[in-house]
Design a protein around this motif. Structure first.
Motif, PDB file in Angstrom:
ATOM      1  N   ASP A   8      56.209  23.881  23.477  1.00 17.01           N
ATOM      2  CA  ASP A   8      56.449  22.907  24.534  1.00 17.01           C
ATOM      3  C   ASP A   8      57.543  23.508  25.438  1.00 17.01           C
ATOM      4  O   ASP A   8      58.197  24.482  25.045  1.00 17.01           O
ATOM      5  CB  ASP A   8      56.898  21.597  23.883  1.00 17.01           C
ATOM      6  CG  ASP A   8      57.419  20.606  24.884  1.00 17.01           C
ATOM      7  OD1 ASP A   8      56.695  20.320  25.850  1.00 17.01           O
ATOM      8  OD2 ASP A   8      58.542  20.119  24.694  1.00 17.01           O
ATOM      9  N   ASP A  10      59.966  21.568  28.253  1.00 16.68           N
ATOM     10  CA  ASP A  10      61.204  20.798  28.463  1.00 16.68           C
ATOM     11  C   ASP A  10      61.774  20.343  27.116  1.00 16.68           C
ATOM     12  O   ASP A  10      61.066  19.751  26.303  1.00 16.68           O
ATOM     13  CB  ASP A  10      60.924  19.561  29.333  1.00 16.68           C
ATOM     14  CG  ASP A  10      60.691  19.948  30.788  1.00 16.68           C
ATOM     15  OD1 ASP A  10      61.637  20.458  31.411  1.00 16.68           O
ATOM     16  OD2 ASP A  10      59.569  19.746  31.284  1.00 16.68           O
ATOM     17  N   GLU A  44      58.869  11.032  26.616  1.00 12.80           N
ATOM     18  CA  GLU A  44      58.812  12.442  26.985  1.00 12.80           C
ATOM     19  C   GLU A  44      57.483  13.053  26.551  1.00 12.80           C
ATOM     20  O   GLU A  44      57.070  12.876  25.404  1.00 12.80           O
ATOM     21  CB  GLU A  44      59.974  13.186  26.305  1.00 12.80           C
ATOM     22  CG  GLU A  44      60.021  14.645  26.696  1.00 12.80           C
ATOM     23  CD  GLU A  44      61.055  15.419  25.889  1.00 12.80           C
ATOM     24  OE1 GLU A  44      61.924  14.810  25.265  1.00 12.80           O
ATOM     25  OE2 GLU A  44      60.941  16.656  25.902  1.00 12.80           O
ATOM     26  N   GLU A 172      58.001  21.658  19.039  1.00  9.61           N
ATOM     27  CA  GLU A 172      58.134  20.482  19.915  1.00  9.61           C
ATOM     28  C   GLU A 172      59.511  19.872  19.754  1.00  9.61           C
ATOM     29  O   GLU A 172      60.214  20.155  18.781  1.00  9.61           O
ATOM     30  CB  GLU A 172      57.098  19.422  19.494  1.00  9.61           C
ATOM     31  CG  GLU A 172      55.832  19.387  20.327  1.00  9.61           C
ATOM     32  CD  GLU A 172      56.033  18.790  21.718  1.00  9.61           C
ATOM     33  OE1 GLU A 172      57.120  18.279  22.028  1.00  9.61           O
ATOM     34  OE2 GLU A 172      55.081  18.864  22.513  1.00  9.61           O
ATOM     35  N   ASN A 173      59.898  19.020  20.691  1.00  7.66           N
ATOM     36  CA  ASN A 173      61.170  18.298  20.532  1.00  7.66           C
ATOM     37  C   ASN A 173      61.022  16.786  20.618  1.00  7.66           C
ATOM     38  O   ASN A 173      61.945  16.062  20.280  1.00  7.66           O
ATOM     39  CB  ASN A 173      62.170  18.728  21.616  1.00  7.66           C
ATOM     40  CG  ASN A 173      61.762  18.201  22.969  1.00  7.66           C
ATOM     41  OD1 ASN A 173      60.647  18.474  23.426  1.00  7.66           O
ATOM     42  ND2 ASN A 173      62.613  17.428  23.603  1.00  7.66           N
ATOM     43  N   ALA A 174      59.856  16.302  21.099  1.00 13.87           N
ATOM     44  CA  ALA A 174      59.747  14.875  21.408  1.00 13.87           C
ATOM     45  C   ALA A 174      58.729  14.175  20.515  1.00 13.87           C
ATOM     46  O   ALA A 174      57.731  14.782  20.103  1.00 13.87           O
ATOM     47  CB  ALA A 174      59.327  14.711  22.863  1.00 13.87           C
TER      48      ALA A 174
END
Ligand code: CA
Length: 230
Positions: A8, A10, A44, A172-174
């Motif tokens: 990903d 952002d 997000e 991923e972060n979200a």
């Protein structure tokens, strides 16, 4: 056997989410809609239109028109650009270069899967991560119909890389991004670079959760050592 890492953008490659949160809250307020910074992080990964329609439904009881979506998204993009013009551009996420180098050193492909629709995306990536990414291995807002949390973006990523779900790893972060990757059947590493609790990432289906990119780089070192001594 892993053949590719799908990244990903952002909140993973760039520490850009504070700017997105600031811009969304301010932009939608100008149009009589409201959104908290926490809601920006919870949403997000959605496309801009998806986010705007959800807010419009809540306040106006209807979807936004095409014109409203265009205007609100333009305002949001302008505020986002001003935010980073004032502070310098969105910084590269600390530690992510180590992660990328380790992935490249193993001979694995690097694929970008983002909901972003900035035309300058590839130039930006090439400037900050020279030789790391290729245009053919990028999924952006222009490729997808549904966007995260639908698995579509990650399924297109697999297709572009010519691999199956069990040959890929997602970073991923979200929560919605994790949900999308998990629904695509891919092993999903969440790196919690934002303000939400880890529990939101586990609940979305993360297979691993790390506090930051340094921790992920270290874990990649350890798993490589294990493989070499096995
Ligand atoms: Ca993200």
């Amino acid at each position: 056997m892993t053949k590719a890492f799908l990244f990903d953008m952002d909140g993973v490659l760039f520490d850009s989410m504070p700017g997105h949160a600031f811009a969304w809250v301010k932009a939608v307020g100008r149009f009589g809609l409201s959104m908290t910074a926490e809601e920006v992080y919870m949403n997000e990964g959605r496309t801009g239109a998806g986010t705007i329609n959800a807010l419009a439904q809540r306040t106006w009881g209807r979807n936004a028109t095409e014109e409203e979506i265009r205007s609100i998204y333009a305002a949001k993009s302008a505020i986002f650009n001003e935010y980073f013009l004032a502070r310098g551009e969105a910084p590269v996420m600390p530690g992510v270069c180590d992660v990328l180098e380790r992935v490249r050193a193993r001979g694995l492909q690097r694929v970008i899967v983002t909901g972003s629709g900035q035309h300058s995306l590839l130039d930006n990536l090439n400037r900050h991560f020279p030789g790391m990414f290729r245009r053919e291995l990028m999924v952006t807002a222009f490729d997808v119909k549904r966007g995260k949390p639908d698995p579509e973006p990650y399924l297109i990523g697999l297709q572009k890389a010519g691999i199956s779900a069990d040959e890929a790893v997602v970073v991923e972060n979200a929560p919605l991004g994790v949900e999308a990757a998990h629904a695509a059947g891919i092993f999903t590493i969440a790196v919690n670079t934002g303000p939400l609790p880890d529990a939101t990432l586990w609940a979305a289906g993360a297979d691993r959760v790390y506090a930051d990119m340094h921790a992920l780089a270290k874990a990649l070192d350890n798993s490589l050592k294990k493989r070499n001594t096995a």
